[in-house]
Design a protein around this motif. Structure first.
Motif, mmCIF file in Angstrom:
data_model
loop_
_atom_site.group_PDB
_atom_site.id
_atom_site.type_symbol
_atom_site.label_atom_id
_atom_site.label_comp_id
_atom_site.label_asym_id
_atom_site.label_seq_id
_atom_site.Cartn_x
_atom_site.Cartn_y
_atom_site.Cartn_z
ATOM 1 N N VAL A 219 3.484 4.796 -2.638
ATOM 2 C CA VAL A 219 3.916 4.494 -3.650
ATOM 3 C C VAL A 219 4.232 2.851 -3.048
ATOM 4 O O VAL A 219 4.722 2.660 -2.292
ATOM 5 C CB VAL A 219 5.012 5.365 -4.094
ATOM 6 N N ASP A 220 4.513 2.423 -4.524
ATOM 7 C CA ASP A 220 5.809 0.832 -4.017
ATOM 8 C C ASP A 220 7.038 1.333 -3.985
ATOM 9 O O ASP A 220 8.195 2.505 -3.439
ATOM 10 C CB ASP A 220 5.899 0.748 -5.316
ATOM 11 N N ALA A 221 7.986 0.260 -3.505
ATOM 12 C CA ALA A 221 9.427 0.279 -3.030
ATOM 13 C C ALA A 221 10.270 0.878 -3.809
ATOM 14 O O ALA A 221 11.212 1.188 -3.860
ATOM 15 C CB ALA A 221 10.252 -0.868 -3.231
ATOM 16 N N SER A 222 9.654 1.229 -5.752
ATOM 17 C CA SER A 222 10.845 1.976 -6.275
ATOM 18 C C SER A 222 10.510 3.063 -6.471
ATOM 19 O O SER A 222 10.090 4.389 -7.392
ATOM 20 C CB SER A 222 10.654 1.188 -7.353
ATOM 21 N N GLY A 223 9.016 3.843 -5.808
ATOM 22 C CA GLY A 223 8.197 4.953 -6.165
ATOM 23 C C GLY A 223 6.814 5.216 -7.086
ATOM 24 O O GLY A 223 7.016 6.470 -7.357
ATOM 25 N N ASN A 224 6.790 4.155 -7.376
ATOM 26 C CA ASN A 224 5.654 3.749 -8.238
ATOM 27 C C ASN A 224 4.134 4.132 -7.442
ATOM 28 O O ASN A 224 4.461 4.045 -6.903
ATOM 29 C CB ASN A 224 5.509 2.582 -9.135
ATOM 30 N N VAL A 225 3.719 4.840 -8.333
ATOM 31 C CA VAL A 225 2.259 5.468 -7.674
ATOM 32 C C VAL A 225 0.799 4.062 -7.515
ATOM 33 O O VAL A 225 1.067 3.712 -8.839
ATOM 34 C CB VAL A 225 1.467 6.859 -8.587
ATOM 35 N N GLU A 226 0.987 3.868 -6.272
ATOM 36 C CA GLU A 226 -0.462 3.042 -6.156
ATOM 37 C C GLU A 226 -1.461 3.416 -5.951
ATOM 38 O O GLU A 226 -2.261 3.367 -6.752
ATOM 39 C CB GLU A 226 0.116 2.068 -5.483
ATOM 40 N N TRP A 227 -1.413 4.441 -4.885
ATOM 41 C CA TRP A 227 -3.076 5.324 -4.808
ATOM 42 C C TRP A 227 -2.659 6.880 -4.073
ATOM 43 O O TRP A 227 -1.528 6.973 -3.642
ATOM 44 C CB TRP A 227 -4.049 4.975 -4.421
ATOM 45 N N ALA A 228 -3.433 7.587 -4.269
ATOM 46 C CA ALA A 228 -3.130 8.862 -3.460
ATOM 47 C C ALA A 228 -4.840 9.635 -3.302
ATOM 48 O O ALA A 228 -5.446 8.973 -3.754
ATOM 49 C CB ALA A 228 -3.029 9.965 -4.428
ATOM 50 N N ARG A 229 -5.055 9.795 -1.589
ATOM 51 C CA ARG A 229 -6.431 9.687 -1.071
ATOM 52 C C ARG A 229 -6.703 11.647 -0.488
ATOM 53 O O ARG A 229 -5.520 11.507 0.053
ATOM 54 C CB ARG A 229 -6.635 8.992 -0.035
ATOM 55 N N THR A 230 -7.530 12.571 -1.082
ATOM 56 C CA THR A 230 -7.847 13.268 0.565
ATOM 57 C C THR A 230 -8.949 13.514 1.274
ATOM 58 O O THR A 230 -9.707 12.684 0.799
ATOM 59 C CB THR A 230 -7.870 14.409 -0.292
#
Length: 479
Positions: A219-230
């Motif tokens: 996430v970015d510095a404000s908590g906005n999602v950039e990516w997620a992986r498994t």
């Protein structure tokens, strides 16, 4: 899968009668100070809490502020507007032991603080999970315990809320139960957190998690999602610890090739800064092996610590390994006795060696004791100590606030009428056996680990950010 003294136990206990709600809800008591050296280099043990239970559900829980003070992230069951359930706890302790401030975050159900870091702006970030409730802006909506969200709480230097976010993993139209065990601040100022996510959906009767994959999200510095992986294979795979690499992340945990509990290997996987899998390696060969903590070492390589059931002296033994920058195994050591030992946190010390903390049943009193091991840079044991009383203790986190001095954070049941409370143990530079800890002699061995390169599938998954989360401000503030 992670065995720690406090995950919390969610017990209802009377606690210590001396604990008050204000001005210091985490009433500090000094339970030991070693006989003093001329320069004041003494060991000190203090405990905090006791109205019900305080503690930790992870090993990443302690930081220093550079001025001799300590920041602690964990769990409280006795404070907050919904005492009795668990809330996130954030506290600042002065070097003299007094509590400067305490902050509580949570709602009417269960909220667990499972990882904690000091951020580059002088604030804090606490990561964990929340169960069964969301805040709509007007009040709490109770959703039932089958709903399980990931949680980040960002605070300023005084522990006051700046933002907090809830997240849930989605695969297609299905939500997946997930766990968060570790958090890092990335090179760009954002945050990366890791743990596991269930690869079977949550249905009307609750979780249908038959197996899990490692989860890594950015996430970015404000908590906005950039990516997620498994990342995973056919059995339950989880990441319990993480560390920054020069060009990405290293995750430490467990790999199980098939569902079941008979065998598991300790897992390390290296990713790029965007989560692409660079390599994955497993370490084991017999019974169950886990890594709970990892660090990047001064030479650009890595070290990881956990426990093994397949090697050593019997029961579980502490396992410590060292890798080079490419992930090649340089050496491995076990430390233990006839019963169980486990490691929760690992630190490379300023002299190039390692400090490992966890718990021991082989060298404790009636129950487990907190254990601290110090090795040289090749993993050779230099000294080992245990701390505890008649009940159970476990070390959860270790830092080196100044060269040669170690501070250990953990939980104890021995000093507050069987209630679980926080302990902080400060060890002086050049410490030897003292009045607050006892010298122990675990046996060091060299395990014949089988190293393999598992074939892990990696996939992008949706991490949905929920706009409504906990209360917009902290529930309770004591100062």
């Amino acid at each position: 899968m992670r065995a720690a003294l406090l995950t919390l136990s969610f017990l209802t206990m009377t606690g210590c009668a001396s604990v008050s709600l204000a001005p210091d809800p985490l009433k500090m008591s000094q339970v030991c100070q070693s006989s003093g050296a001329a320069d004041g280099s003494v060991a000190v043990v203090r405990v905090y809490g006791g109205r019900r239970n305080e503690g930790f559900a992870g090993g990443q829980s302690l930081a220093a502020d550079g001025a001799g003070n300590y920041l602690v992230g964990g769990i409280t069951q006795g404070l907050g507007s919904y005492a009795g359930n668990a809330d996130l706890l954030l506290a600042k302790f002065l070097t003299t032991g007094e509590t400067q401030w305490v902050r509580i975050f949570g709602g009417p159900s269960i909220d667990l603080g499972k990882a904690f870091i000091r951020t580059s702006d002088g604030g804090q970030l606490e990561a964990g999970e929340t169960f069964g409730h969301r805040h709509t802006g007007m009040g709490y909506l109770m959703l039932g315990m089958k709903h399980h969200y990931l949680l980040l709480v960002k605070t300023d230097a005084q522990g006051l809320s700046e933002w907090h976010q809830l997240y849930v993993v989605k695969v297609g139209d299905n939500y997946r139960d997930s766990d968060m065990y570790s958090v890092l601040q990335a090179a760009d100022g954002g945050y990366a957190f890791s743990g596991s996510t269930g690869m079977n959906p949550t249905g009307k009767k609750g979780s249908k998690m038959l197996y899990s994959d490692v989860l890594l999200a950015k996430v970015d510095a404000s908590g906005n999602v950039e990516w997620a992986r498994t990342y995973g294979a056919g059995g339950p795979d989880e990441a319990y610890g993480s560390t920054l690499a020069a060009d990405g992340y290293l995750l430490a945990g467990v790999y199980s090739p098939v569902p079941g509990k008979e065998a598991a290997d300790a897992l390390l996987l290296k990713t790029s800064a965007t989560g692409d899998l660079d390599w994955a390696k497993t370490f084991g060969g017999s019974k169950r092996n886990f890594f709970f903590s990892a660090v990047q070492t001064a030479d650009g390589g890595y070290a990881a610590a956990g426990h093994t059931n397949g090697f050593g002296e019997g029961g579980k033994d502490i396992l410590l390994i060292k890798l080079d920058e490419q992930g090649e195994l340089l050496w491995a050591r076990t430390y233990g006795g006839p019963e169980d030992e486990s490691a929760t946190s690992l630190l490379q010390t300023s002299d190039g060696g390692f400090a490992v903390v966890g718990d021991t049943s082989s060298f404790g009193d009636e129950e487990s004791d907190a254990v601290i091991l110090k090795t040289d840079g090749a993993g050779n044991l230099e000294w080992a100590s245990a701390f505890g009383g008649p009940e159970a203790e476990s070390s959860m986190s270790v830092i080196e606030p100044s060269p040669g001095k170690l501070t250990v954070l953990g939980v104890t049941q021995s000093y507050c009428d069987d209630t679980i409370v926080i302990f902080m143990l400060q060890l002086p530079e050049g410490r030897k056996s003292d009045d607050c800890t006892k010298a122990i002699s675990p046996i060091q061995s060299t395990p014949n680990l089988t190293v393999a390169e598992p074939s892990l599938s990696s996939a992008l998954v949706e991490l949905e950010k929920l706009s409504d989360s906990l209360r917009k401000q902290q529930i309770a503030t004591f100062e």
